[in-house]
Write a protein that holds these residues in place. Sequence first.
Motif, PDB file in Angstrom:
ATOM      1  N   ARG A 127       0.831  -1.209   0.000  1.00 28.40           N
ATOM      2  CA  ARG A 127       0.000   0.000   0.000  1.00 28.40           C
ATOM      3  C   ARG A 127       0.868   1.261   0.000  1.00 28.40           C
ATOM      4  N   GLN A 128       1.935   1.251   0.797  1.00 30.31           N
ATOM      5  CA  GLN A 128       2.852   2.401   0.861  1.00 30.31           C
ATOM      6  C   GLN A 128       3.465   2.693  -0.507  1.00 30.31           C
ATOM      7  N   PHE A 129       3.984   1.653  -1.165  1.00 29.49           N
ATOM      8  CA  PHE A 129       4.649   1.868  -2.446  1.00 29.49           C
ATOM      9  C   PHE A 129       3.655   2.263  -3.535  1.00 29.49           C
ATOM     10  N   TYR A 130       2.442   1.692  -3.484  1.00 27.56           N
ATOM     11  CA  TYR A 130       1.427   2.125  -4.438  1.00 27.56           C
ATOM     12  C   TYR A 130       1.103   3.602  -4.236  1.00 27.56           C
ATOM     13  N   GLY A 131       0.947   4.005  -2.988  1.00 32.92           N
ATOM     14  CA  GLY A 131       0.646   5.402  -2.700  1.00 32.92           C
ATOM     15  C   GLY A 131       1.736   6.333  -3.198  1.00 32.92           C
ATOM     16  N   ASP A 132       2.988   5.948  -2.976  1.00 29.12           N
ATOM     17  CA  ASP A 132       4.106   6.774  -3.439  1.00 29.12           C
ATOM     18  C   ASP A 132       4.130   6.867  -4.962  1.00 29.12           C
ATOM     19  N   ASP A 133       3.921   5.718  -5.627  1.00 24.43           N
ATOM     20  CA  ASP A 133       3.944   5.701  -7.089  1.00 24.43           C
ATOM     21  C   ASP A 133       2.827   6.571  -7.667  1.00 24.43           C
ATOM     22  N   ILE A 134       1.628   6.436  -7.107  1.00 26.34           N
ATOM     23  CA  ILE A 134       0.494   7.226  -7.589  1.00 26.34           C
ATOM     24  C   ILE A 134       0.752   8.714  -7.376  1.00 26.34           C
ATOM     25  N   GLN A 135       1.310   9.071  -6.221  1.00 26.76           N
ATOM     26  CA  GLN A 135       1.562  10.481  -5.962  1.00 26.76           C
ATOM     27  C   GLN A 135       2.580  11.054  -6.949  1.00 26.76           C
ATOM     28  N   GLN A 136       3.596  10.266  -7.281  1.00 25.52           N
ATOM     29  CA  GLN A 136       4.589  10.709  -8.261  1.00 25.52           C
ATOM     30  C   GLN A 136       3.931  10.926  -9.628  1.00 25.52           C
ATOM     31  N   ARG A 137       3.018  10.043  -9.987  1.00 20.60           N
ATOM     32  CA  ARG A 137       2.322  10.202 -11.269  1.00 20.60           C
ATOM     33  C   ARG A 137       1.453  11.456 -11.258  1.00 20.60           C
ATOM     34  N   LEU A 138       0.767  11.692 -10.136  1.00 17.87           N
ATOM     35  CA  LEU A 138      -0.068  12.886 -10.044  1.00 17.87           C
ATOM     36  C   LEU A 138       0.775  14.149 -10.106  1.00 17.87           C
ATOM     37  N   ASP A 139       1.905  14.143  -9.386  1.00 14.90           N
ATOM     38  CA  ASP A 139       2.790  15.300  -9.414  1.00 14.90           C
ATOM     39  C   ASP A 139       3.249  15.598 -10.834  1.00 14.90           C
ATOM     40  N   LYS A 140       3.615  14.538 -11.558  1.00 18.12           N
ATOM     41  CA  LYS A 140       4.087  14.723 -12.931  1.00 18.12           C
ATOM     42  C   LYS A 140       2.954  15.167 -13.841  1.00 18.12           C
ATOM     43  N   LEU A 141       1.760  14.634 -13.595  1.00 23.02           N
ATOM     44  CA  LEU A 141       0.610  14.980 -14.429  1.00 23.02           C
ATOM     45  C   LEU A 141       0.196  16.433 -14.233  1.00 23.02           C
ATOM     46  N   PHE A 142       0.137  16.869 -12.997  1.00 26.98           N
ATOM     47  CA  PHE A 142      -0.378  18.200 -12.696  1.00 26.98           C
ATOM     48  C   PHE A 142       0.703  19.281 -12.824  1.00 26.98           C
ATOM     49  N   ALA A 143       1.871  19.017 -12.208  1.00 25.25           N
ATOM     50  CA  ALA A 143       2.950  20.008 -12.254  1.00 25.25           C
ATOM     51  C   ALA A 143       4.164  19.426 -11.571  1.00 25.25           C
ATOM     52  N   ASP A 144       5.337  19.933 -11.929  1.00 25.02           N
ATOM     53  CA  ASP A 144       6.554  19.486 -11.264  1.00 25.02           C
ATOM     54  C   ASP A 144       6.746  20.216  -9.940  1.00 25.02           C
ATOM     55  N   ASP A 145       6.112  21.368  -9.782  1.00 25.05           N
ATOM     56  CA  ASP A 145       6.253  22.148  -8.554  1.00 25.05           C
ATOM     57  C   ASP A 145       5.571  21.437  -7.399  1.00 25.05           C
TER      58      ASP A 145
END
Length: 628
Positions: free
Chosen positions: A414-432
């Motif tokens: 669950r931890q690694f899935y959460g981290d991976d999803i957050q990285q994808r969202l960050d990249k999708l929305f903005a690098d900031d």
Amino acid sequence: MAIPRNFIEEIKNRIPVSDIVGRKVKLTRRGREFIGLSPFKNERTPSFTVNDDKQFYHCFSSGKHGSIFDFLMETEGLSFYEAVTQLAAQAGMQMPAFDPKTAERESKQEKKRATLADITTQAAAWFQTQLDSAAGRDARAYLAQRGITDALIKDFQLGFAPSTHAGNKHDLLTHLQAQGIKQELLIEAGLAIQPDNKGAPYSRFRNRLMFPIHDTRGRVIAFGGRALEADAQAKYINSPETPLFHKGRLLFNFTKARQPAYEAKSVLVVEGYMDVIGLARGGIHNAVAPLGTAITESQLNLLWRMAKEPILCFDGDEAGLLAAYRVIDRALPLLKPGFSLRFAILPHDKDPDDVVREGGREAMQAILDRANSLIDMLWERELAVDSYNTPERRAALHERLRLAVRQIAHADVRQFYGDDIQQRLDKLFADDKTDYAGRDRRPSKRRFAAKRAASGSKTPYVSREARRSALATGANPQQPREAMILLAFIRHPQVLASEIDRLERLDLSTADFNLLRDSIVDIISHHAPLDSDALRGHLKEQGQSPLIAQLEKLPDARMTVYVLADSKAETVLIGWRAEMDLREKFSLGKEVHNVIAESGDNFTEEDLERVQGIRSEIAAPSDYEISG
């Protein structure tokens, strides 16, 4: 004392043979098996093998062969009952109380299952002879048209059920009754149908190409039948649920595909019987198929016995994608380190048989090599729901993904899935990583972990979800009841320890509840007997105290009789069991809904039988009543 067969099987599923044998024999892995020196004879060259998949050991020098129970009986001089008791304790299972009536019933059921297996085996042989006869001409022509050779027909034991009437010499029931088999057994084996008007039973399968279905031991226990008439009401029908056959617990071709899957380190899941056989025609032998239902939890566990990352093959149309998306939700709670799923999407209007026939094995392998990971499919599914061009839609996407990740029971996954999803969202929305106000936009879990690390704190991290559980909002009416089931165990572990297996099987509505359940089961299994204070101490070490504090504050914790700290042991046990009965009836109600929903416009006679059987279970009276 007779011990229920399913209890024995559960021990074997929980404890690998190599774990027990490895205490006395130095084992070395060799391919799929372990090998070592015989514990029964002095030898210099290893001749003793252990196979965890098949759940047995074999000694070539002495000829001894058996299960984990046999090994303990042979090497430690234990009786069978003593061996079961020892292994049950190791597996964290409570020995069943001796009940002469239950033992007698289990013995009769086992004899009945053996009898029914003998009947279905005879039926399979008869169907094969009919395929070779003049009556099977059209079925043979259909197979030839599909490129199915005589070798494949023999290998898969294909047969034919003629379109005949009761009493005809070419009728299956007439043939089997001539062997002394009674009508009621033919009905119970799923081969005959009893009309509502109580008329003469008739054959379930008529004018159909027959596919034998085997259990994990390789016995023929049921059949699938494909209609040869274009206007048939149902293209495929399966045997109904019987004492032998539960379609959600088996996979077509499991026993034949197990060894090829091990060698390829992969197993392919396709839609139906002909897909499996068509792939075998193209040299792909590690394929299986579900039996007319969506993939179940039991089937996922079977697949993970064959390979760590099974590849599910779906059509490229909308229906295929929807089927793949349903599997995601079924699999997420079951994921564990190293075990997941991959998804191969076929070209539009092509099934695996088409791909192999047109492009050979290489074409199919190219599709499999491009298979998506489960997290990629989850990501694509949620992106396809809506655009994300406004703050509200972005928030909705984040919420859907967060809820999906919360389904995963295993903390690390669950931890690694959460981290991976957050990285994808960050990249999708903005690098900031900051919002418009300049505040840190990283997930609260990572901010909290960073602060904790900076402060040197060693306090176990407890998720925001655990601290602010949805149970307080009443979002799911079942959650307060589930909370009391767990709290009763925490307050009365000594009284309820005998119910640990039933608690372990319970599927709860939130990931936090499932984690708490797993912690309770693990602690009691390894440290029993425990009083409430001792159990709470262990749970505190695992970071569960905040969630337990929430449970304690619920109004039900002060009003539910079997949960109260000062309730008598008998009241606690009877009340908890009654609550579990209600919970299981609720689950059965959901199962009825699922059967109807999945069938849609294709609701069959088999689906009706299944629904009626479930409703009978729901209507059955409970063995317990809550007193007080």
